[in-house]
Enzyme design. Structure first.
Site, mmCIF file in Angstrom:
data_model
loop_
_atom_site.group_PDB
_atom_site.id
_atom_site.type_symbol
_atom_site.label_atom_id
_atom_site.label_comp_id
_atom_site.label_asym_id
_atom_site.label_seq_id
_atom_site.Cartn_x
_atom_site.Cartn_y
_atom_site.Cartn_z
ATOM 1 N N HIS A 34 1.012 -1.253 -0.081
ATOM 2 C CA HIS A 34 0.069 0.207 0.038
ATOM 3 C C HIS A 34 0.927 1.369 0.032
ATOM 4 O O HIS A 34 1.978 1.391 0.070
ATOM 5 C CB HIS A 34 -0.995 0.201 1.282
ATOM 6 C CG HIS A 34 -0.176 -0.306 2.543
ATOM 7 N ND1 HIS A 34 0.497 0.578 3.033
ATOM 8 C CD2 HIS A 34 -0.217 -1.384 3.474
ATOM 9 C CE1 HIS A 34 1.110 0.323 4.336
ATOM 10 N NE2 HIS A 34 0.701 -0.814 4.505
ATOM 11 N N HIS A 37 4.009 1.320 2.372
ATOM 12 C CA HIS A 37 5.002 0.791 1.779
ATOM 13 C C HIS A 37 5.820 1.647 0.687
ATOM 14 O O HIS A 37 6.861 1.548 0.618
ATOM 15 C CB HIS A 37 4.888 -0.659 1.109
ATOM 16 C CG HIS A 37 4.187 -1.463 2.120
ATOM 17 N ND1 HIS A 37 3.000 -2.184 2.023
ATOM 18 C CD2 HIS A 37 4.592 -2.427 3.150
ATOM 19 C CE1 HIS A 37 2.594 -2.800 2.774
ATOM 20 N NE2 HIS A 37 3.981 -3.036 3.883
HETATM 21 P P1 AMP Z 1 4.588 -4.964 6.560
HETATM 22 O O1 AMP Z 1 4.698 -5.375 5.372
HETATM 23 O O2 AMP Z 1 3.324 -4.843 7.420
HETATM 24 O O3 AMP Z 1 5.713 -5.866 7.457
HETATM 25 O O4 AMP Z 1 5.402 -3.585 6.523
HETATM 26 C C1 AMP Z 1 6.524 -3.560 5.944
HETATM 27 C C2 AMP Z 1 7.123 -2.038 6.307
HETATM 28 O O5 AMP Z 1 6.316 -1.135 6.323
HETATM 29 C C3 AMP Z 1 7.507 -2.112 7.838
HETATM 30 O O6 AMP Z 1 8.585 -1.318 8.282
HETATM 31 C C4 AMP Z 1 6.274 -1.243 8.353
HETATM 32 O O7 AMP Z 1 6.444 -0.360 9.461
HETATM 33 C C5 AMP Z 1 6.083 -0.378 7.041
HETATM 34 N N1 AMP Z 1 4.706 0.268 7.102
HETATM 35 C C6 AMP Z 1 3.690 -0.475 7.053
HETATM 36 N N2 AMP Z 1 2.481 0.356 7.105
HETATM 37 C C7 AMP Z 1 3.096 1.547 7.274
HETATM 38 C C8 AMP Z 1 2.383 2.918 7.383
HETATM 39 N N3 AMP Z 1 1.252 3.287 7.205
HETATM 40 N N4 AMP Z 1 3.414 4.002 7.119
HETATM 41 C C9 AMP Z 1 4.761 3.783 7.152
HETATM 42 N N5 AMP Z 1 5.275 2.523 7.197
HETATM 43 C C10 AMP Z 1 4.385 1.443 7.129
#
Ligand code: AMP
Length: 282
Positions: A34, A37
């Site tokens: 999204h 990311h």
């Molecule tokens: P995930 O795929 O949920 O493991 O997230 C991958 C990376 O994206 C991690 O470092 C998360 O902290 C970051 N991330 C996920 N959602 C957000 C968001 N809304 N804003 C900023 N970073 C995000």
């Protein structure tokens, strides 16, 4: 875009890049990409000559099998999103076997107590899983910089501790939380929310914003009680935890002290779906 599923293939690619002295930025994700990311990836593109994005739903960081099974997997649309940013991104999307080989298990880490608060308390073993998978990725990719969202602020602090413990030279960079216009922090799990849940979920951020506003004048106990009240008997949202904690060690506080940085952390269930958020208070 180069897409690698095999450890040996990405290792070969990285070896060439290192020989060419290219700087490598790494953005680890679990996919279902999204705009949150994409903001991390855009920053990595600005700051590095090459960007590697991983998509890997890491089994060892899930503490319920339902959550692991139901985690959204949308590789085709993820690839399209990445291509819309840049055709030069390298995507690493391995299977668990490529990362863990025969034994899908975690190392046991001592992150100096960071791992025992909040997410660690409610998701036992979660940060061992996060640390283990990142150790594998850092070993394979040897990136100059790696990008993490403050959305998972506790994870960001744990990763900074991990590189210290493991003597990994990668620079860890925290990026701000990306939100919907209504304040809801973007999350892959939001894809599982129904219309009613989506309509009420922005309450999470409005509560955090109010806490920030009142932090200077109200006691921690008053704020804790006020937050509990906002979710009490709520039809759709159930509060799992709310804590005001010191940024330095993530320990929850009872009283504020001068010259100390604090953040508020929250986890809420919308039905089965667990949402987390946090905000800097001062
Ligand atoms: P995930 O795929 O949920 O493991 O997230 C991958 C990376 O994206 C991690 O470092 C998360 O902290 C970051 N991330 C996920 N959602 C957000 C968001 N809304 N804003 C900023 N970073 C995000």
């Amino acid at each position: 875009m180069r897409v690698h599923e095999k450890r040996l293939d990405i290792l070969a690619d990285v070896a060439i890049l290192k020989k060419q002295h290219k700087t490598i930025g790494f953005v680890p994700t679990m996919g279902a990409l999204h705009k949150g990311h994409l903001a991390l990836i855009e920053r990595a593109i600005k700051e590095n000559e090459v960007v590697i994005v991983s998509i890997f739903v890491n089994p060892t960081q899930f503490n319920t099998s339902e959550d692991l099974i139901n985690y959204p997997r949308t590789l085709d649309s993820d690839v399209k999103l990445l291509l819309s940013l840049s055709e030069d991104i390298i995507l690493f999307a391995p299977s668990p076997k490529e990362i863990y080989r025969e034994q899908i298990t975690s190392n046991s880490y001592d992150f100096k107590g960071l791992e025992n608060e909040m997410e660690g308390k409610f998701r036992p073993g979660h940060f061992d899983g996060v640390g283990t998978v990142l150790k594998h990725f850092f070993n394979i990719l040897n990136p100059d910089k790696a990008y993490f969202g403050e959305k998972d602020f506790q994870q960001l602090q744990v990763v900074k501790k991990l590189v210290e413990i493991e003597k990994i030279t990668t620079q860890i960079i925290g990026c701000p939380i990306y939100r919907e216009q209504n304040g809801l922090a973007l999350s892959s799990r939001n894809k599982r929310l129904n219309q009613n849940q989506l309509a009420v979920a922005p309450l999470i951020y409005s509560v955090l914003k109010q806490v920030k506003k009142d932090f200077g004048t109200k006691s921690v106990t008053t704020l804790n009680n006020w937050v509990s009240k906002q979710f009490k008997n709520h039809d759709e949202l159930k509060l799992e935890y709310f804590e005001i904690a010191k940024v330095s060690n993530l320990k929850p506080i009872k009283r504020k002290q001068k010259n100390t940085k604090y953040r508020a952390f929250i986890a809420v269930f919308a039905g089965e779906i667990r949402l987390i958020d946090n905000i800097a208070l001062n």
